[in-house]
Scaffold this active site. Structure first.
Site, PDB file in Angstrom:
ATOM      1  N   TRP A 108       0.875  -1.169   0.000  1.00  0.00           N
ATOM      2  CA  TRP A 108       0.000   0.000   0.000  1.00  0.00           C
ATOM      3  C   TRP A 108       0.917   1.225   0.000  1.00  0.00           C
ATOM      4  O   TRP A 108       1.777   1.341   0.879  1.00  0.00           O
ATOM      5  CB  TRP A 108      -0.851  -0.047   1.263  1.00  0.00           C
ATOM      6  CG  TRP A 108      -1.801   1.073   1.469  1.00  0.00           C
ATOM      7  CD1 TRP A 108      -2.700   1.567   0.572  1.00  0.00           C
ATOM      8  CD2 TRP A 108      -1.979   1.833   2.674  1.00  0.00           C
ATOM      9  NE1 TRP A 108      -3.430   2.582   1.147  1.00  0.00           N
ATOM     10  CE2 TRP A 108      -3.005   2.766   2.437  1.00  0.00           C
ATOM     11  CE3 TRP A 108      -1.382   1.815   3.939  1.00  0.00           C
ATOM     12  CZ2 TRP A 108      -3.448   3.669   3.402  1.00  0.00           C
ATOM     13  CZ3 TRP A 108      -1.816   2.706   4.898  1.00  0.00           C
ATOM     14  CH2 TRP A 108      -2.837   3.618   4.634  1.00  0.00           C
ATOM     15  N   ASP A 189      -0.123  -5.241   9.659  1.00  0.00           N
ATOM     16  CA  ASP A 189      -1.141  -4.277   9.256  1.00  0.00           C
ATOM     17  C   ASP A 189      -2.356  -5.102   8.837  1.00  0.00           C
ATOM     18  O   ASP A 189      -2.302  -5.855   7.859  1.00  0.00           O
ATOM     19  CB  ASP A 189      -0.623  -3.422   8.091  1.00  0.00           C
ATOM     20  CG  ASP A 189      -1.624  -2.342   7.704  1.00  0.00           C
ATOM     21  OD1 ASP A 189      -2.721  -2.294   8.296  1.00  0.00           O
ATOM     22  OD2 ASP A 189      -1.314  -1.552   6.794  1.00  0.00           O
ATOM     23  N   LYS A 225     -12.906  -0.868   6.320  1.00  0.00           N
ATOM     24  CA  LYS A 225     -13.476  -1.759   5.300  1.00  0.00           C
ATOM     25  C   LYS A 225     -14.488  -2.721   5.901  1.00  0.00           C
ATOM     26  O   LYS A 225     -15.600  -2.836   5.407  1.00  0.00           O
ATOM     27  CB  LYS A 225     -12.365  -2.566   4.607  1.00  0.00           C
ATOM     28  CG  LYS A 225     -11.127  -1.779   4.238  1.00  0.00           C
ATOM     29  CD  LYS A 225     -11.414  -0.740   3.198  1.00  0.00           C
ATOM     30  CE  LYS A 225     -10.214   0.098   2.765  1.00  0.00           C
ATOM     31  NZ  LYS A 225      -9.165   0.421   3.690  1.00  0.00           N
TER      32      LYS A 225
END
Ligand code: PLP
Length: 376
Positions: A108, A189, A225
């Site tokens: 990311w 993460d 999310k």
């Protein structure tokens, strides 16, 4: 001059709201409804909502985790996953300034910004193998072995962004073994718990393997999310410590870092999360909805691949269904992506990453046709 007028009007609106709504009583007793969330304007403590953090730790470390019972985890509410990563990066900078963090290639993109702005040295490790469109496992293990002892390794717990490539359970066990052997620290993460398999418990498997192996780990969790709370900025940073005493000290230091940055985290998202997760019926409903979301994405992967094969594409599209989570790293070149944008009005990042959440039964054929056209 330009900003002062605009800022003044925003400020008076905020004051008006806090003045009129702040002390409205919660007339529903202990159970907070979405309606009463409107009236909550109090500060949270520096470490955020204790209840939200408690529930969040259970998702990552396990409902009946001994580590939680032993109070070995230092945890604070964070400004979603980004804020959790940044807080950890600042913590590293303050307490381990001579170390470095290894970040996968690719990752990311914001990971690089986060550790750069925290001024903590970053290096990279091999992850994606462009030819196989899968994991470059051997090179990853070599990088773990060759990194200076005691380095930090940033690992995507599940649904790797952008590649959608996750290690298998066996591979995670090996990764854990090598990270332990070198005395490295694993920082997970976990921005997509539940989005890979549809089951948050299964998606925490990598973390559980590391816990079984006795690592001290850190985790960044996000509800952007899996609860759709993107703009609420609700997440958690946790650091597993040696014992309760160390955990108290680490938590205190995390709060010291948070205080001059944002004082305390926002309240509404935390209330939504703690309300859902502490109510067995609401939690069950949430788990069902997460599964529906993940299954829909898995279904769209099958449909996209199936349509490309039906069109007679001579290329292999197996990676579409091998990869998992919200993203498909399609292997399309920047030039092919440009053609999709310009000729078909299909939009994706120029590295070929498709957000599978945007693919539906209504547009999957159109997408497959367009991909077939630009890859002929
Ligand atoms: N980590 C990864 C890998 C992500 O993909 C994202 C979001 O796209 C985040 C962290 C942070 O998201 P947020 O700050 O919205 O929780």
């Amino acid at each position: 001059m330009y900003w002062s007028n605009a800022l003044c009007s925003v400020r008076s609106e905020v004051l008006l709201l806090s003045g009129s709504l702040r002390h409205k009583p919660n007339d529903t007793g202990n159970k907070c409804t979405p309606y009463c969330f409107l009236f909550i304007r109090e500060y949270l403590p520096m470490g955020g909502s204790v209840k939200m953090v408690e529930e969040t730790l259970k998702l990552a470390y396990g409902e009946n985790s001994e580590l939680i019972k032993e109070k070995r985890i230092a945890a604070v509410q964070a400004l979603s996953g980004t804020g959790a990563c940044r807080l950890f990066a600042d913590f590293q900078k303050r307490f381990c300034p001579d170390s470095q963090i290894y970040i996968p290639v690719p990752t990311w993109a914001n990971h690089h910004n986060i550790w750069r702005d925290a001024q903590f040295p970053q290096k990279t490790y091999h992850y994606y193998h462009p030819e196989s469109k899968g994991l470059d496992f051997a090179a990853m293990i070599d990088d773990i072995k060759n990194a200076p002892n005691g380095s930090f390794f940033l690992l995507h717990a599940c649904a790797h962004n952008p590649t959608g490539v996750d290690p298998s359970e066996e591979q995670w066990r090996e990764i854990s073994h090598h990270i332990k052997a070198k005395g490295h620290f694993a920082f997970f993460d976990m921005a997509y718990q539940g989005f890979a398999s549809g089951d948050p418990e299964k998606d925490a498997k990598a973390i559980r393997i590391f816990l079984e192996d006795g690592h001290h780990i850190g985790i960044a969790q996000s509800y952007a999310k899996n609860m759709g709370l993107y703009g609420q900025r609700v997440g958690c940073l946790s650091v597993l410590c040696e014992d309760e005493k160390e955990a108290v000290a680490v938590k205190s230091q995390l709060q010291q870092l948070a205080r001059p940055m944002y004082s305390n985290p926002p309240v509404h998202g935390a209330l939504i999360v703690s309300t859902i997760l502490s109510d067995p019926d609401l939690k069950e409903q949430w788990l069902k909805e997460v599964k529906v979301m993940a299954d829909r994405i898995i279904g769209m992967r099958t449909a996209l691949r199936g349509n490309l094969e039906k069109l007679g594409s001579p290329l292999s599209w197996q990676h579409i269904t091998n990869q998992i989570g919200m993203f498909c790293y399609s292997g399309l070149t920047p030039e092919q992506v440009d053609r999709l944008t310009n000729e078909f009005h299909i939009y994706m990042t120029r590295n070929g990453r498709i957000s599978m959440a945007g693919v539906t039964t209504g547009n999957v054929e159109y997408l497959a046709n367009a991909i077939h056209e630009v890859t002929k």
